[in-house]
Design an enzyme around this catalytic site. Structure first.
Site, PDB file in Angstrom:
ATOM      1  N   HIS A  94      -7.131 -10.218   9.451  1.00  0.00           N
ATOM      2  CA  HIS A  94      -6.872  -8.864   8.924  1.00  0.00           C
ATOM      3  C   HIS A  94      -7.720  -7.827   9.669  1.00  0.00           C
ATOM      4  O   HIS A  94      -7.237  -6.743  10.001  1.00  0.00           O
ATOM      5  CB  HIS A  94      -7.209  -8.786   7.432  1.00  0.00           C
ATOM      6  CG  HIS A  94      -6.118  -9.260   6.510  1.00  0.00           C
ATOM      7  ND1 HIS A  94      -4.844  -8.738   6.528  1.00  0.00           N
ATOM      8  CD2 HIS A  94      -6.121 -10.194   5.520  1.00  0.00           C
ATOM      9  CE1 HIS A  94      -4.106  -9.325   5.585  1.00  0.00           C
ATOM     10  NE2 HIS A  94      -4.857 -10.231   4.967  1.00  0.00           N
ATOM     11  N   HIS A 100      -8.100 -16.286   7.936  1.00  0.00           N
ATOM     12  CA  HIS A 100      -7.081 -15.349   7.455  1.00  0.00           C
ATOM     13  C   HIS A 100      -7.675 -13.939   7.337  1.00  0.00           C
ATOM     14  O   HIS A 100      -7.059 -12.953   7.762  1.00  0.00           O
ATOM     15  CB  HIS A 100      -6.588 -15.863   6.095  1.00  0.00           C
ATOM     16  CG  HIS A 100      -5.593 -15.005   5.384  1.00  0.00           C
ATOM     17  ND1 HIS A 100      -4.299 -15.405   5.118  1.00  0.00           N
ATOM     18  CD2 HIS A 100      -5.695 -13.761   4.833  1.00  0.00           C
ATOM     19  CE1 HIS A 100      -3.657 -14.454   4.470  1.00  0.00           C
ATOM     20  NE2 HIS A 100      -4.492 -13.440   4.273  1.00  0.00           N
ATOM     21  N   LEU A 112      -2.480 -10.966  -0.439  1.00  0.00           N
ATOM     22  CA  LEU A 112      -2.329  -9.908  -1.436  1.00  0.00           C
ATOM     23  C   LEU A 112      -1.555  -8.724  -0.875  1.00  0.00           C
ATOM     24  O   LEU A 112      -1.017  -7.924  -1.637  1.00  0.00           O
ATOM     25  CB  LEU A 112      -3.713  -9.471  -1.940  1.00  0.00           C
ATOM     26  CG  LEU A 112      -4.525 -10.592  -2.617  1.00  0.00           C
ATOM     27  CD1 LEU A 112      -5.921 -10.100  -2.968  1.00  0.00           C
ATOM     28  CD2 LEU A 112      -3.807 -11.119  -3.852  1.00  0.00           C
TER      29      LEU A 112
HETATM   30  O1  K1U Z   1      -6.257 -11.873   2.291  1.00  0.00           O
HETATM   31  C1  K1U Z   1      -5.678 -11.926   1.217  1.00  0.00           C
HETATM   32  O2  K1U Z   1      -4.678 -11.250   1.038  1.00  0.00           O
HETATM   33  C2  K1U Z   1      -6.158 -12.826   0.122  1.00  0.00           C
HETATM   34  C3  K1U Z   1      -5.459 -14.174   0.106  1.00  0.00           C
HETATM   35  C4  K1U Z   1      -6.373 -15.186   0.782  1.00  0.00           C
HETATM   36  C5  K1U Z   1      -5.773 -16.482   1.180  1.00  0.00           C
HETATM   37  C6  K1U Z   1      -5.100 -17.299   0.298  1.00  0.00           C
HETATM   38  C7  K1U Z   1      -4.589 -18.516   0.689  1.00  0.00           C
HETATM   39  C8  K1U Z   1      -4.760 -18.946   1.977  1.00  0.00           C
HETATM   40  C9  K1U Z   1      -5.410 -18.126   2.871  1.00  0.00           C
HETATM   41  C10 K1U Z   1      -5.933 -16.910   2.480  1.00  0.00           C
HETATM   42  C11 K1U Z   1      -5.185 -14.550  -1.343  1.00  0.00           C
HETATM   43  O3  K1U Z   1      -6.070 -14.645  -2.110  1.00  0.00           O
HETATM   44  S1  K1U Z   1      -3.545 -14.814  -1.820  1.00  0.00           S
HETATM   45  C12 K1U Z   1      -3.681 -15.307  -3.535  1.00  0.00           C
HETATM   46  C13 K1U Z   1      -4.186 -16.686  -3.728  1.00  0.00           C
HETATM   47  O4  K1U Z   1      -4.220 -17.470  -2.805  1.00  0.00           O
HETATM   48  C14 K1U Z   1      -4.686 -17.127  -5.041  1.00  0.00           C
HETATM   49  C15 K1U Z   1      -4.519 -16.371  -6.162  1.00  0.00           C
HETATM   50  C16 K1U Z   1      -4.997 -16.815  -7.377  1.00  0.00           C
HETATM   51  C17 K1U Z   1      -5.622 -18.015  -7.490  1.00  0.00           C
HETATM   52  C18 K1U Z   1      -5.780 -18.801  -6.384  1.00  0.00           C
HETATM   53  C19 K1U Z   1      -5.306 -18.360  -5.147  1.00  0.00           C
HETATM   54 ZN    ZN Z   2      -4.191 -11.494   3.498  1.00  0.00          ZN
END
Ligand code: K1U
Ligand code: ZN
Length: 167
Positions: free
Chosen positions: A137, A133, A92
């Protein structure tokens, strides 16, 4: 409840190392609720406090299809890891960028809940990826740092261009 602004890579505040949570009070419960609301609204499947400019060791995750399994990890520590998986990750804080990262296939996490009680959880697949992940952070690391220097430069210039367009 409140939606919190999410820091965008390469904001220097994403590099800060978060401090352990020591006070399990109503302010912590409110922060966890606000982070969950922010994650669901984004939408995302995880969020670390670092991303909302709070440098405490708190993450929220919900990898369910129907937003039915909110998991809050305070002071999370990976105490066991095994195997390897390659997963397409997003973030994000790095909107519109997705790329493959290699991480452990399974992890065991020790953490505290909002009341300060310790628990352990075994995770595999997407949950394991997301936990790794989000803990990154808290340690000031964004997933793009696993990519080549060339890709990192391209991502920075793409995000800078996006920021100029939306300014
Ligand atoms: O840490 C973040 O920024 C959140 C990130 C988490 C993440 C996603 C994928 C792999 C590893 C970690 C997210 O949520 S990005 C958005 C996303 O993956 C998503 C959005 C809507 C529906 C399903 C997934
Ligand atoms: Zn992230």
């Amino acid at each position: 409840m409140a939606l919190l602004p999410i820091l965008r890579y390469p904001d220097a505040r994403l590099k800060k190392i978060a401090s352990p949570v020591t006070q399990f009070d109503s302010a912590l419960q409110r922060l966890a609720r606000d982070m969950a609301e922010t994650m669901y609204a984004a939408p995302g499947i995880g969020l670390a406090a670092t991303q909302v400019d709070v440098h405490k060791r708190l993450i929220v995750i919900d990898t369910s299809e129907d937003k039915s399994n909110l998991q809050v990890f305070i002071n999370p520590q990976i105490i066991e890891r095994d195997g390897e998986q390659v997963c397409e990750e997003g973030c994000l804080s790095v909107p519109g960028i997705y790329d493959k990262v290699t991480r452990a296939e399974h992890v065991k996490v020790r953490a505290q809940n909002v009341n300060g009680e310790f628990f352990e959880r075994d995770a595999g697949g997407l949950l394991a990826v997301c936990i790794q992940h989000e803990i990154d952070h808290l340690d000031g690391k964004v997933f793009v740092e696993y990519l080549s220097p060339l890709k990192q430069t391209r991502i920075k210039s793409k995000l800078a261009k996006q920021a100029r367009i939306t300014a």
